[in-house]
Every structure is written in C-alpha cells, then in structure tokens.
Design an enzyme around this catalytic site. Structure first.
Site, PDB file in Angstrom:
ATOM      1  N   TYR A 142       0.839  -1.206   0.000  1.00 47.63           N
ATOM      2  CA  TYR A 142       0.000   0.000   0.000  1.00 47.63           C
ATOM      3  C   TYR A 142       0.877   1.260   0.000  1.00 47.63           C
ATOM      4  CZ  TYR A 142      -2.633   3.845   1.956  1.00 47.63           C
ATOM      5  OH  TYR A 142      -3.149   5.088   2.185  1.00 47.63           O
ATOM      6  N   HIS A 159      -9.644  -0.997  10.740  1.00 50.97           N
ATOM      7  CA  HIS A 159      -8.997   0.096  11.475  1.00 50.97           C
ATOM      8  C   HIS A 159      -9.300   0.040  12.974  1.00 50.97           C
ATOM      9  CE1 HIS A 159      -9.030   1.842   7.329  1.00 50.97           C
ATOM     10  NE2 HIS A 159      -7.771   1.984   7.683  1.00 50.97           N
TER      11      HIS A 159
HETATM   12  N1  UFG Z   1      -4.966  -2.820  15.364  1.00 48.47           N
HETATM   13  C1  UFG Z   1      -5.201  -3.745  16.364  1.00 48.47           C
HETATM   14  N2  UFG Z   1      -6.370  -4.437  16.338  1.00 48.47           N
HETATM   15  C2  UFG Z   1      -7.307  -4.259  15.362  1.00 48.47           C
HETATM   16  C3  UFG Z   1      -7.057  -3.310  14.351  1.00 48.47           C
HETATM   17  C4  UFG Z   1      -5.872  -2.605  14.380  1.00 48.47           C
HETATM   18  O1  UFG Z   1      -4.379  -3.941  17.251  1.00 48.47           O
HETATM   19  O2  UFG Z   1      -8.343  -4.951  15.398  1.00 48.47           O
HETATM   20  C5  UFG Z   1      -3.713  -2.056  15.384  1.00 48.47           C
HETATM   21  C6  UFG Z   1      -2.831  -2.243  14.180  1.00 48.47           C
HETATM   22  O3  UFG Z   1      -2.065  -3.426  14.247  1.00 48.47           O
HETATM   23  C7  UFG Z   1      -1.990  -0.976  14.250  1.00 48.47           C
HETATM   24  C8  UFG Z   1      -2.973   0.067  14.800  1.00 48.47           C
HETATM   25  O4  UFG Z   1      -4.022  -0.678  15.399  1.00 48.47           O
HETATM   26  O5  UFG Z   1      -0.966  -1.158  15.178  1.00 48.47           O
HETATM   27  C9  UFG Z   1      -3.551   0.979  13.751  1.00 48.47           C
HETATM   28  O6  UFG Z   1      -4.053   0.161  12.701  1.00 48.47           O
HETATM   29  P1  UFG Z   1      -5.057   0.721  11.586  1.00 48.47           P
HETATM   30  O7  UFG Z   1      -5.403  -0.440  10.715  1.00 48.47           O
HETATM   31  O8  UFG Z   1      -6.154   1.474  12.234  1.00 48.47           O
HETATM   32  O9  UFG Z   1      -4.186   1.791  10.819  1.00 48.47           O
HETATM   33  P2  UFG Z   1      -2.751   1.661  10.103  1.00 48.47           P
HETATM   34  O10 UFG Z   1      -1.777   2.397  10.998  1.00 48.47           O
HETATM   35  O11 UFG Z   1      -2.423   0.270   9.731  1.00 48.47           O
HETATM   36  O12 UFG Z   1      -2.980   2.406   8.755  1.00 48.47           O
HETATM   37  C10 UFG Z   1      -3.571   3.664   8.697  1.00 48.47           C
HETATM   38  C11 UFG Z   1      -4.261   3.811   7.355  1.00 48.47           C
HETATM   39  C12 UFG Z   1      -3.242   3.806   6.265  1.00 48.47           C
HETATM   40  C13 UFG Z   1      -2.145   4.800   6.571  1.00 48.47           C
HETATM   41  C14 UFG Z   1      -1.558   4.588   7.916  1.00 48.47           C
HETATM   42  C15 UFG Z   1      -0.533   5.658   8.187  1.00 48.47           C
HETATM   43  O13 UFG Z   1      -5.180   2.755   7.144  1.00 48.47           O
HETATM   44  O14 UFG Z   1      -3.890   4.161   5.093  1.00 48.47           O
HETATM   45  O15 UFG Z   1      -2.589   4.642   8.875  1.00 48.47           O
HETATM   46  O16 UFG Z   1      -0.250   5.824   9.516  1.00 48.47           O
HETATM   47  F1  UFG Z   1      -1.166   4.657   5.678  1.00 48.47           F
END
Ligand code: UFG
Length: 330
Positions: free
Chosen positions: A141, A189
């Site tokens: 991504y 998310h």
């Molecule tokens: N997480 C959990 N349990 C869940 C869902 C998420 O522990 O059920 C954790 C993930 O592992 C991560 C954190 O929560 O550590 C945030 O995860 P998200 O999926 O909410 O967000 P990401 O940081 O993976 O990604 C988001 C956007 C991307 C962007 C990124 C940049 O989805 O598009 O932030 O910081 F690139």
C-alpha cells in the site's frame, strides 16, 4: 470554482465533498463504489459512477464538467489487504493515477491534490517524521502511494500539472452531527473496531502485538481528524491556485498514541468496558508513526481543530451510535 473529487464516496472523500459544498464549491464526484457508499455523497455534488482506470469514462466526465482542480482520494488503502494482494493495489492505485493524469492533461486541468500516506516512510529513521526523511515502505500500500507521488513529480516536470501530496497519518473521527462517518467492509482500522466492541457488536478487542519497540509494546500512531484533513486539501488547492510550486506535506497531530492508549481513551469516551486480548502481530505494521506537521502549518496555514484524541473518538462514537451498522441503517 469546480472541484472533482475522485473517491468522493469513501470515508475521507465523503467528508471532503461535504466540506467543499459547505464552503461554496461546485463539486463533482467520481467513484466506482467498490468501497464507497452512494449515501455518503452530499446530494449537492454531481455524481458519476465509474472507475478512474477507465479513460473513456474520465474523458467523458471532463468533457461534461468544467473542472478547475482535482482531489484524488480514490485508492485502496488497507495495509493488511495490500500484503495479501499487492497486485490489486498496484493495479488500482498506480494505474488509476496514470489514467487520471492522462485525462487531466487532455482536459488541460493544472491542479491536483493527492491523498498520500505516512505508509510511504516504512519504519522511519526518526520520530517525529519530517517530509524529507527516508521513504522505504514496508507494505505494498505504502509503496503504491510512493510510486504515485513519483509519477506526479515527473508529470509536473513534463506537462506542468502542479500537485500537492498530503501524507496523512491515521485518519479518524466523523462529521460532528454523526451524519457521515467511517464504514468499511471489512473494517480493519483500530478506532472503528474498538467502537464495535464498545457497542457490543464484537466480544473482544484483539491487540495485534504487544512486543513492539514502544513504551507499552503496542504500536504508536498519530491520529488526525477527517475534517482537519479536508481543511488541509482546501488550503492546498488555494496554495496551488496562487502559483506555488508542487509540494508535499505531512498531516498529523504530532502526538503519538499507542493502541492500548486508544482503547483506554475509548473506554473513557464511551463509558464501556471494552475487553481486550493480545493477538499475534499483523504483517506490515511499523512500530511508531508520528508526524512533524510544522510544514503544513507554516506553508499552508493549516490549523487542526480537533487537537485531542478524546474529541476525535467522540465524533466517531456519535456516528457509531447513530449508525450502528453504517450506511446500511439508512
Ligand atoms: N490494530 C489492532 N487491532 C485491530 C485493528 C488494528 O491492534 O483490530 C492495530 C494495528 O495493528 C496498528 C494500529 O491498530 O498497530 C492501527 O491500525 P489501523 O489499521 O487502524 O491503521 P494503520 O496504521 O495500519 O494504517 C492507517 C491507514 C493507512 C495509513 C496509515 C498511516 O489505514 O492508510 O494509517 O499511519 F497509511
């Protein structure tokens, strides 16, 4: 001024469209509704259903509408999905960018504001992250968005299409009245899943890993309200209209919250218990992502209105309580 929002039915796109309409812009939306929702689009926008990879479709929209600037929010954006299916991401995101730029070139449109991401940095070399820091994505991504940034740079050099790339950190929250919000299928998310548990729709919150190199072992992220992101796009358009050069800005609150801290904040805002369990790490998650957003504040004059995590979660909770099953409730 007429603005085309590609991906205007999505989570961030729908808030963008709503804000543009409220600010008096003439708004055109293109979206293939693969992840977006028709009900999320402000009815005052003119909506064309179609795919940005379809040149005939885009050329047709640009011939019917006199567009001054494009806001490109039309991309797949789930880190875990991109790890499993990278070609889906390169096809949709990279090809979509090429086709959009080709059609903009044909139509003579000179301004593009692009939704980029903190995922372009990968595991950052320092915290907070500055725009100039090393970019070495650790998931497809982030790689797809970095390629899209590079494409815009060369297209600007060759054809003079000016761009602003806004590298969002973690978008969160919803319009304060709860009329539009985040509704992904499946939802991956953190905040919307925490609120699902708070609402009793899921028994427990799985925390993906507690052995990261962070103070409490869980990932640290920088949450920024979706309406503050929308404001930054409007400022970016104004910046381009003034004849400024193409540029790239981080958009974050400059404060990091661990996954455990987010869950605690959600407990406080919702008054619910929110049981948790520690689950294995998810692939593609950097330890910590926190922005330095001084450049956006200084150059664009960006002033985020939602400056604490409780107020951000509160708006997401209002959306959740009004629409427990998202747009299906309408
Ligand atoms: N997480 C959990 N349990 C869940 C869902 C998420 O522990 O059920 C954790 C993930 O592992 C991560 C954190 O929560 O550590 C945030 O995860 P998200 O999926 O909410 O967000 P990401 O940081 O993976 O990604 C988001 C956007 C991307 C962007 C990124 C940049 O989805 O598009 O932030 O910081 F690139």
């Amino acid at each position: 001024m007429a603005v085309l929002v590609a991906g205007g039915a999505g989570y961030i796109g729908s808030h963008m469209v709503d804000r543009l309409i409220n600010d008096g812009y003439d708004v055109v939306v293109v979206d293939n509704l693969s992840t977006g929702h028709r009900q999320a689009i402000n009815p005052k926008a003119r909506f064309y259903e179609g795919d940005t990879r379809d040149s005939d479709f885009l050329d047709d929209v640009f011939s019917k509408e006199k567009i001054d600037a494009v806001i490109h929010m039309d991309a797949f954006s789930l880190v875990p999905e991109s790890m499993k299916d990278p070609l889906k991401y390169f096809d949709n995101n990279v090809i979509g960018m090429i086709k959009l730029l080709e059609s903009m070139k044909k139509a003579g449109i000179k301004y593009l504001v692009f939704s980029s991401t903190a995922a372009t940095y990968g595991n950052p070399e320092r915290i907070p992250i500055y725009e100039k820091d090393r970019k070495d994505p650790i998931n497809p991504y982030g790689e797809s968005k970095l390629i899209m940034e590079h494409i815009m740079k060369w297209v600007d050099e060759a054809y003079g299409i000016k761009f602003v790339a806004l590298r969002y950190f973690n978008a969160a929250g919803a319009k304060e009245d709860g009329s539009i919000g985040e509704d992904h299928h499946p939802e991956t998310h953190l905040i919307p899943i925490v609120l699902k548990v708070a609402a009793g729709q899921q028994d427990t919150m799985k925390i993906f890993g507690d052995d990261y190199d962070t103070p409490d072992g869980t990932n640290v992220r920088d949450y920024v309200h979706v309406l503050d992101l929308a404001d930054a796009h409007i400022l970016a358009m104004k910046y381009l209209e003034k004849g400024n050069p193409s540029n790239i800005f981080n958009l974050g609150s400059s404060t990091g919250f661990s996954n455990k801290q987010i869950i605690d904040a959600a407990r406080k805002v919702t008054g619910k218990k929110i049981p948790t369990e520690i689950a294995p790490r998810r692939g593609g998650d950097p330890d910590t992502l926190v922005a330095n957003s001084d450049k956006a504040r200084e150059v664009l004059g960006w002033k985020p209105q939602f400056d604490n995590i409780d107020s951000i979660i509160k708006t997401a909770w209002t959306w959740k309580t009004k629409h427990p099953n998202g747009y299906e409730d309408k």
